[in-house]
Design an enzyme around this catalytic site. Structure first.
Site, PDB file in Angstrom:
ATOM      1  N   GLU A 145      -6.658  -7.838  -1.176  1.00 58.44           N
ATOM      2  CA  GLU A 145      -7.356  -7.707   0.103  1.00 58.44           C
ATOM      3  C   GLU A 145      -8.784  -7.247  -0.165  1.00 58.44           C
ATOM      4  O   GLU A 145      -9.038  -6.494  -1.102  1.00 58.44           O
ATOM      5  CB  GLU A 145      -6.676  -6.684   1.031  1.00 58.44           C
ATOM      6  N   GLU A 190       0.806  -1.229   0.000  1.00 56.27           N
ATOM      7  CA  GLU A 190       0.000   0.000   0.000  1.00 56.27           C
ATOM      8  C   GLU A 190       0.839   1.280   0.000  1.00 56.27           C
ATOM      9  O   GLU A 190       0.417   2.309   0.530  1.00 56.27           O
ATOM     10  CB  GLU A 190      -0.976   0.013   1.177  1.00 56.27           C
TER      11      GLU A 190
END
Length: 798
Positions: free
Chosen positions: A446, A374
């Site tokens: 995710e 991320e």
């Protein structure tokens, strides 16, 4: 030779250079520990991450034999969290700045042959370190300790350093060899199948950096038949074997295209979960059995075909088991959002090198994660990480997990954390809305997770919605052919920092709890396989657990073809998979009508009348008796005028078939049917008594190169075997014999579930664990504890 160094360590929670010269007879004030070890045990929740942030010291004596003089003496650390400085006899040997990869410390020039030596490790587990994943916030605890095994390697000066076997589905093998050798050194070897039969021979030849083979009649590594082979190499000088090495591998080819992921040329939809390498109380520090159990749970209990090792390389024991089970692995370098300075980046580059070289012989690994999870785009940085991975292993694609759309795609696959689903919208984004390059592979890494944290003791509606959110994502991913697959967040709940979690330092994001007990959402994944029958019902069928006493929708997760429902042994109806979840292999069954055909059989109504009565009864549930829409009021009028069913009769029917208030006995039975046969049954009966159910993953423990552990799960159940999700009873634990508890002796159930761990203490015999729940008799779990054999045959202790 390989010698275990997991026993007889002395540990202290500080470091001082004076420790290097402290006589051994003054170590008694230190804590004597066995590896794997965590610098701090933690409570199950409300822990403090500051407690493991320290600079600690591990020390042990090391007897180096006189006959080893002239050989290479090396310490091999499988994992030391997080910055380790190794000393031998007070001399600094090396520093290693990653807590998630292995490293060697060559102590040859520092040891005294034929005498006692001192090995010490200064271990810095503070999160202020300028190495990945540190520097910013992190949504997981990083713990600390020599939490994997340590070995002493005694080798000739000519020895293998690294061997990489690149084996494709067609049988082509390329063996890359790196080693220390002299001019008169030759190598030879064999390729053996899992029955130890020779598949190919490597004739004696001068040392070479590369060997190409193509054995005949090989069997490829697949998800259903994960065939494994072993390359056995020997290094020979003057007719004598000076070193040998065994490498396990599999023949398979992996690839991504714009249409998905392909294993051995066949399209494969990836369905998996993210996994942390942590446990209650012990943090990271557990031995092989605990690591391997997680792989078994993912493959055999949860029905996954893939796992992401978020957010760092994980235990070789775990990956070994994935190889054996046919469970695909996406592994990545350590990191969480933050990118540091140049020194930090250089360490990240080294992390890529170590990850790829240490894990590339595993056939289960299908992609390298070379981007900090991320993180923002950084072209110069990620061009370098991709280049390193591709140079060390051109056989696998690279990926980089991001949470931003249309990011610069320097990797081979756009891997994206898609949290778009909020309960009433699409399960996932379309690929075209996210990726910056439609010609490359795309997968979701995710979803769910923090969007809907769930505990086993949450209300029934909450637990059901949690499961359905996972199902909606899986269904929509399944409908999008150009999405290679997805990894749900996450396998189990985990301890986290004060900035995350639910206030008690736990992220309740898992489809299982911290002890690997299943939540209802676990059944969403388990039902997608056919090997083990699955039938899980969302509802306890207790009307008092629902607003206005109305059951509402009952969701059934099953791999049966359909579900039959019985009320008080009377057949209600049969229900098939919901078409709304058509992208799943086995969509959930949604039961909105629990009256079924009962009105026809019990009340004697014809089919039309029964249907109209049900419409009106369910209309009262939805709108209330005074809020019925015109269409239903007209039906009520028709029933009164034509069938003489007045309001009094409707109230009677409502109480009998819908409400059930005051009904003395009401039993329900669900049957999952596949191929005409009942494969599983679940019953819901009024509560009559409580049972404490206890399950251990093993009854035989092997105290081998390291201590061994058993995972013990317990649950409160009714007489039909249903978990009592609102039971929070206290549990007392005690042990006898050569085992001890890993954690407290007093605990409690959470949502009807609990767990504990026991470990060996270095002796053989019978270990006994006593479990007592308040108000019940004590129960016994017995273990046979063996010594010095089993998990790692052929090791030697020193």
């Amino acid at each position: 030779m390989k010698y275990s160094l997991n026993d007889d360590w002395f540990f202290t929670r500080y470091f001082d250079t004076e420790l290097m010269t402290l006589p051994g007879d003054q170590w008694e004030n230190f804590e004597k520990v066995r590896l794997p070890h965590s610098v701090q045990l933690f409570p199950r929740n409300y822990c403090n991450e500051d407690d493991y942030q320290m600079v600690s010291t591990y020390m042990r004596h090391l007897d180096i034999k006189k006959e080893w003089e002239g050989k290479n003496i090396t310490l091999f650390f499988e994992g030391a969290a997080h910055e380790a400085t190794v000393y031998c006899n007070g001399q600094e040997i090396c520093r290693h700045g990653c807590g998630y990869t292995a490293f060697e410390a060559d102590i040859t020039d520092a040891v005294v042959f034929g005498g006692q030596n001192t090995v010490a490790v200064r271990l810095d587990s503070r999160e202020s370190l300028n190495v990945p994943p540190f520097g910013g916030q992190i949504d997981y605890l990083t713990f600390g300790g020599l939490y994997r095994q340590v070995w002493l390697l005694v080798r000739e000066n000519s020895h293998f350093k690294d061997v990489f076997v690149r084996a494709e589905m067609d049988g082509m093998m390329e063996i890359q060899i790196r080693g220390v050798h002299t001019e008169n050194t030759v190598i030879r070897g064999h390729v053996l199948d899992r029955e130890k039969k020779e598949a190919a021979a490597i004739s004696e030849r001068p040392f070479a950096d590369k060997i190409v083979l193509k054995p005949e009649n090989i069997k490829p590594w697949t998800l259903s038949q994960p065939w494994l082979y072993t390359l056995s190499l020997e290094m020979v000088r003057d007719g004598a074997v000076v070193d040998s090495l065994n490498v396990r591998f599999g023949f398979r080819t992996v690839a991504f295209t714009d249409q998905g992921f392909f294993l051995n040329g066949k399209r494969c939809k990836l369905r998996g979960l993210n996994r942390h390498q942590s446990w209650p109380y012990m943090g990271y520090g557990v031995p092989a059995r605990g690591q391997r159990l997680d792989a078994d749970i993912l493959k055999r209990k949860l029905g996954c075909n893939a796992v992401r090792t978020s957010h760092y390389p994980q235990s070789q024991d775990f990956i070994d088991r994935c190889d054996e089970l046919g469970l695909l692995v996406f592994t990545e370098i350590p990191g969480w959002q933050h990118i540091g300075d140049e020194a930090w980046k250089n360490q990240a580059m080294e992390n890529v090198r170590e990850m790829v070289t240490q894990y590339r012989n595993h056939p289960s690994i299908f992609m390298w994660g070379v981007r900090i999870n991320e993180s923002a785009d950084d072209d110069e940085f990620y061009e370098r990480t991709n280049a390193i991975a591709r140079s060390l292993d051109p056989s696998r694609p690279t990926g980089g997990v991001r949470c931003i759309k249309n990011s610069r795609l320097l990797e081979d696959v756009y891997t994206y954390n898609d949290f778009v689903h909020s309960g009433h919208n699409a399960g996932c984004e379309a690929k075209k809305n996210v990726t910056s390059d439609m010609s490359k592979g795309y997968m979701i890494t995710e979803y769910c997770g923090h969007m809907f944290p769930t505990k086993n003791y949450d209300c029934e509606e909450h637990r059901t919605e949690h499961a359905l959110r996972h199902a909606r994502v899986l269904a929509d991913v399944g409908k999008n052919r150009d999405i290679a697959g997805s990894f749900g967040w996450c396998m189990f709940d985990y301890n986290t920092h004060r900035d995350f979690g639910s206030g008690d330092r736990v992220c309740y994001h898992g489809v299982m709890d911290m002890f690997r007990n299943p939540k209802l959402a676990a059944a969403v994944y388990a039902s997608q396989q056919n090997k083990t029958p699955v039938l899980e019902v969302s509802s306890s069928m207790d009307i008092g657990d629902h607003p206005a006493g109305q059951l509402g929708k009952v969701i059934v997760f099953t791999n049966g073809d359909f579900v039959r429902l019985y009320k008080n042994d009377e057949y209600v109806g049969s229900y098939g998979p919901s078409p709304a979840y058509g992208g799943m292999k086995h969509p959930p069954v949604i039961i909105e009508d629990t009256v079924g055909s009962l009105l026809e059989r019990k009340e004697g109504y014809d089919q039309k009348t029964a249907r109209m009565v049900k419409d009106c009864l369910y209309g009262v549930v939805k709108y209330g008796p005074d809020g019925l829409p015109k269409k239903l009021r007209l039906k009520m009028a028709w029933l009164l005028a034509v069938k003489h069913i007045d309001q009094g009769k409707m109230r009677e029917l409502f109480g009998k078939y819908i409400g059930g208030w005051g009904e003395k006995h009401r039993t329900w039975r669900f049957e999952a049917v596949r191929g005409g046969q009942v494969i599983a049954v679940r019953e819901r009966l009024p509560f009559e008594g409580m049972i404490l159910d206890i399950h251990s993953d093993t009854k035989v423990l092997v105290d081998g190169p390291a201590w061994d552990m058993a995972t013990v799960n317990f649950s409160a159940r009714d007489t039909c075997g249903n978990v009592l999700n609102y039971c929070q009873n206290g549990i007392s634990l005690r042990t006898e014999g050569p085992i001890e508890l890993c954690g407290p002796a007093q605990t409690s159930l959470c949502g009807g579930w609990g767990g504990c761990y026991v470990r060996t203490v270095g002796a053989a015999g019978t270990g006994r664990l006593y479990v007592k729940m308040e108000g019940m008799e004590e129960k016994l779990v017995a273990f046979t504890v063996k010594k010095g054999e089993g998990v790692n045959d052929g090791f030697n202790k020193i």
